[in-house]
Design an enzyme around this catalytic site. Structure first.
Site, PDB file in Angstrom:
ATOM      1  CG  LEU A 177      30.328  49.846  39.321  1.00 23.47           C
ATOM      2  CD1 LEU A 177      30.141  50.878  40.432  1.00 23.47           C
ATOM      3  CD2 LEU A 177      29.854  50.413  37.986  1.00 23.47           C
ATOM      4  NE  ARG A 222      45.642  50.012  50.408  1.00 27.48           N
ATOM      5  CZ  ARG A 222      44.667  49.386  51.052  1.00 27.48           C
ATOM      6  NH1 ARG A 222      43.417  49.783  50.904  1.00 27.48           N
ATOM      7  NH2 ARG A 222      44.927  48.374  51.852  1.00 27.48           N
ATOM      8  CD  GLN A 238      33.537  56.437  36.910  1.00 26.59           C
ATOM      9  OE1 GLN A 238      34.225  55.478  37.252  1.00 26.59           O
ATOM     10  NE2 GLN A 238      32.819  57.127  37.769  1.00 26.59           N
ATOM     11  CG  ASP A 241      36.880  45.978  44.051  1.00 32.16           C
ATOM     12  OD1 ASP A 241      35.672  45.715  44.180  1.00 32.16           O
ATOM     13  OD2 ASP A 241      37.393  47.040  44.457  1.00 32.16           O
ATOM     14  CG  ASN A 264      26.424  49.190  50.611  1.00 29.21           C
ATOM     15  OD1 ASN A 264      25.930  48.209  50.066  1.00 29.21           O
ATOM     16  ND2 ASN A 264      26.783  50.291  49.961  1.00 29.21           N
ATOM     17  CE  LYS A 295      55.085  20.417  24.342  1.00 32.84           C
ATOM     18  NZ  LYS A 295      55.878  21.237  23.411  1.00 32.84           N
ATOM     19  CE1 TYR A 331      58.874  17.812  27.560  1.00 33.55           C
ATOM     20  CE2 TYR A 331      60.232  17.354  25.643  1.00 33.55           C
ATOM     21  CZ  TYR A 331      59.198  18.045  26.247  1.00 33.55           C
ATOM     22  OH  TYR A 331      58.487  18.971  25.541  1.00 33.55           O
ATOM     23  CB  ALA A 368      64.154   4.868  33.834  1.00 35.61           C
TER      24      ALA A 368
HETATM   25  C1  UD1 Z   1      31.408  51.719  48.507  1.00 40.17           C
HETATM   26  C2  UD1 Z   1      30.020  52.040  49.071  1.00 40.17           C
HETATM   27  C3  UD1 Z   1      29.996  51.668  50.569  1.00 40.17           C
HETATM   28  C4  UD1 Z   1      30.333  50.210  50.723  1.00 40.17           C
HETATM   29  C5  UD1 Z   1      31.676  49.881  50.072  1.00 40.17           C
HETATM   30  C6  UD1 Z   1      31.896  48.393  50.067  1.00 40.17           C
HETATM   31  C7  UD1 Z   1      29.275  53.990  47.810  1.00 40.17           C
HETATM   32  C8  UD1 Z   1      29.084  55.445  47.831  1.00 40.17           C
HETATM   33  N1  UD1 Z   1      29.804  53.460  48.902  1.00 40.17           N
HETATM   34  O1  UD1 Z   1      32.327  52.535  49.199  1.00 40.17           O
HETATM   35  O2  UD1 Z   1      28.719  51.930  51.088  1.00 40.17           O
HETATM   36  O3  UD1 Z   1      30.374  49.871  52.109  1.00 40.17           O
HETATM   37  O4  UD1 Z   1      31.682  50.318  48.696  1.00 40.17           O
HETATM   38  O5  UD1 Z   1      33.207  48.130  49.645  1.00 40.17           O
HETATM   39  O6  UD1 Z   1      28.930  53.345  46.859  1.00 40.17           O
HETATM   40  N2  UD1 Z   1      34.195  52.757  41.329  1.00 40.17           N
HETATM   41  C9  UD1 Z   1      34.207  53.176  40.024  1.00 40.17           C
HETATM   42  N3  UD1 Z   1      34.131  54.511  39.740  1.00 40.17           N
HETATM   43  C10 UD1 Z   1      34.052  55.432  40.725  1.00 40.17           C
HETATM   44  C11 UD1 Z   1      34.060  55.014  42.055  1.00 40.17           C
HETATM   45  C12 UD1 Z   1      34.111  53.678  42.322  1.00 40.17           C
HETATM   46  O7  UD1 Z   1      34.279  52.350  39.102  1.00 40.17           O
HETATM   47  O8  UD1 Z   1      33.982  56.616  40.385  1.00 40.17           O
HETATM   48  C13 UD1 Z   1      34.297  51.329  41.632  1.00 40.17           C
HETATM   49  C14 UD1 Z   1      35.604  50.999  42.309  1.00 40.17           C
HETATM   50  O9  UD1 Z   1      36.559  50.547  41.376  1.00 40.17           O
HETATM   51  C15 UD1 Z   1      35.197  49.866  43.241  1.00 40.17           C
HETATM   52  C16 UD1 Z   1      33.742  50.158  43.556  1.00 40.17           C
HETATM   53  O10 UD1 Z   1      33.274  51.013  42.541  1.00 40.17           O
HETATM   54  O11 UD1 Z   1      35.257  48.611  42.593  1.00 40.17           O
HETATM   55  C17 UD1 Z   1      33.582  50.793  44.925  1.00 40.17           C
HETATM   56  O12 UD1 Z   1      34.223  52.000  44.951  1.00 40.17           O
HETATM   57  P1  UD1 Z   1      34.991  52.535  46.232  1.00 40.17           P
HETATM   58  O13 UD1 Z   1      35.529  53.869  45.954  1.00 40.17           O
HETATM   59  O14 UD1 Z   1      35.931  51.504  46.703  1.00 40.17           O
HETATM   60  O15 UD1 Z   1      33.773  52.669  47.241  1.00 40.17           O
HETATM   61  P2  UD1 Z   1      33.847  52.770  48.773  1.00 40.17           P
HETATM   62  O16 UD1 Z   1      34.205  54.142  49.167  1.00 40.17           O
HETATM   63  O17 UD1 Z   1      34.662  51.669  49.312  1.00 40.17           O
END
Ligand code: UD1
Ligand code: CA
Length: 452
Positions: A10, A17, A77, A107, A173, A337, A352, A366
């Protein structure tokens, strides 16, 4: 036992941020994007099929994914409706796949192969779903892992939906999940969005799998491994953890680092045995250092090969295409290089060397400069074996210095030099006996006259 694996990564988050024009997952750790790290991990655990889910207008993320993993499928998505919706964006890859499914976040770049292997191992032990958890120092907004007495997983409760007792749980999680399901799309399709955030939570898969009589397992890893990067400070924190691990690995493999915390490595740095690295050395991508080489303090090295027994620095800069054979010496304030240096060749001070070759045992004095660029094109300087280039010579490329030739100091060499010849480009030296004494006397008299 283990089955063909489809990994869904994902990567749709914009990462606002980070305050960057670059999508978050393209920010780098150790010279490789976070997405690149996660793709390499997926490949390393035997993910035969890879799917990457990106956001709309993220062509540059698609390109990075395909550069690192040409066989990957990239899906968009359209709206970020939650992690289950993100996985479903890869529906077309999941549909035809007979085997296990692994979900990773792009990430979260510090996960190790061992941990993912352990997670997938739970599927071999009979779980339909396995979740990677960690004991959080500060559970904050993480989803909480609600476990049964036998240690299996009952549910994942998002912090915003948790009751007081659930919020006290420290086992959280990481987001990483593995599935062995006959019909994964059926399970994902059952996930709704009636929750505090109004999102489709992938975490709801746990209760659905359990309601169908399946078992969900938890594998616990160190919190450092599942550090998620949302801001630049976390990026630097992840880099620090990555560097610490890499330094420990090269030391375990037999390198000496006098001040490990000051040595910076890249994702692909290869360091041999009995290599000694002094403080403040930076390795950019593409560097190999062979056994027994010595890197003295304050060097910047990228895209270079350093042969065994070579001695580099202090204060040397090796750029891409620097290929140094055994026992080469490159000393202080020397930049190399796109130059191959043969065995035992030396350039010890203030030079160089760009675009060309230096034969074995040649000595570059040198201040020697390879004048490789005429403002439009780059040209080559080729120096034969055992040649001796006197200090402060300018070698105007294209030019060849024959094996064993000598170049007199201070020469500007514009024509090829034959092997074993001496080439000099200087005016003859003139000497006027007693001139200095006469000059001083005259000037002293003149000064005395004006100050009267
Ligand atoms: C999610 C988990 C949470 C966990 C946490 C760890 C769910 C519902 N919750 O929460 O239990 O503790 O990660 O960091 O899964 N992303 C998408 N599309 C979306 C939403 C998210 O690609 O529609 C990706 C984000 O870019 C990110 C990852 O999924 O890389 C997690 O999404 P994020 O919204 O950060 O989830 P959390 O609310 O932190
Ligand atoms: Ca001259």
């Amino acid at each position: 036992m283990s089955r063909p694996l489809l990994t869904v990564i994902l990567a749709a988050g914009k990462g606002t941020r980070m305050r960057s024009s670059l999508p978050k997952v393209l920010h780098q750790i150790a010279g490789r994007s976070m997405l690149g790290h996660v793709l390499a991990l997926a490949q390393g655990v035997g993910g035969e099929k890879l799917a990457v889910v990106v956001g709309p207008d993220m062509d540059i993320v698609r390109k990075e994914a395909l550069a690192a993993a040409p066989g990957a499928d990239v899906f968009v998505q359209e709206n970020q409706l939650g992690t289950a919706d993100a996985v479903l964006a890869a529906r077309n890859a999941i549909q035809g796949h007979q085997g296990d499914l692994l979900v990773l976040f792009a990430d979260t770049p510090l996960l190790t192969r061992e941990t993912i292997t352990a997670l997938l191992g739970e599927l071999d032990k009979g779980a339909q779903l396995a979740v990677l958890g960690f004991e959080a120092r500060d559970p904050g907004s993480y989803g909480r892992l609600v476990t049964a007495a036998d240690g299996s997983l009952d549910a994942i409760r998002e912090a915003k939906d948790a009751n007081e007792a659930e919020l006290k749980i420290r086992l959280c999680n990481s987001g990483v999940m593995a599935f062995r399901l006959d019909a994964p799309l059926d399970v994902l399709g059952k996930i709704g969005n009636a929750n505090a955030k109004g999102e489709y939570y992938l975490t709801d898969a746990v209760e659905i799998v359990r309601s169908q009589g399946g078992r969900a397992a938890v594998v616990v890893c160190d919190e450092d491994e599942v550090l998620g990067v949302n801001a630049r400070r976390e990026l630097a924190g992840a880099e620090a953890i990555w560097q610490r691990r890499a330094r420990n690995r090269i030391m375990a493999d037999g390198a000496t680092l006098i001040a490990p915390e000051t040595v910076w490595l890249s994702f692909d740095t290869v360091i041999g045995r009995d290599v000694v690295i002094e403080p403040n050395v930076f390795f950019g991508p593409g560097v190999t250092v062979e056994d027994g080489a010595e890197i003295k303090a304050n060097c910047h090295i990228e895209g270079a090969r350093i042969g065994s027994g070579a001695r580099i620095g202090p204060f040397a800069r090796l750029r891409p295409g620097a290929v140094l054979d055994r026992d080469v010496h490159v000393g202080n304030f020397v930049e190399v290089k796109n130059v191959a240096m043969g065995e035992g060749a030396k350039a010890n001070h203030l030079s160089y060397l760009g675009d060309g070759s230096v034969g074995a045992r040649a000595n570059i004095g040198a201040g020697t400069i390879f004048c490789n660029y005429d403002g439009f094109f780059k040209h080559k300087t080729e120096i034969g074996e055992g040649a001796f280039v006197g200090s402060n010579s300018a070698l105007v490329a294209p030019v060849k210095i024959g094996a064993g030739a000598y170049i007199g100091s201070g020469s500007v060499i514009t024509k090829d030099v034959a092997p074993d010849a001496l080439a000099l480009e200087r005016n003859g030296q003139e000497e006027r006996a007693g001139w200095a004494q006469k000059f001083r006397t005259m000037m002293a008299r003149r000064k005395a006259a004006t100050s009267k």
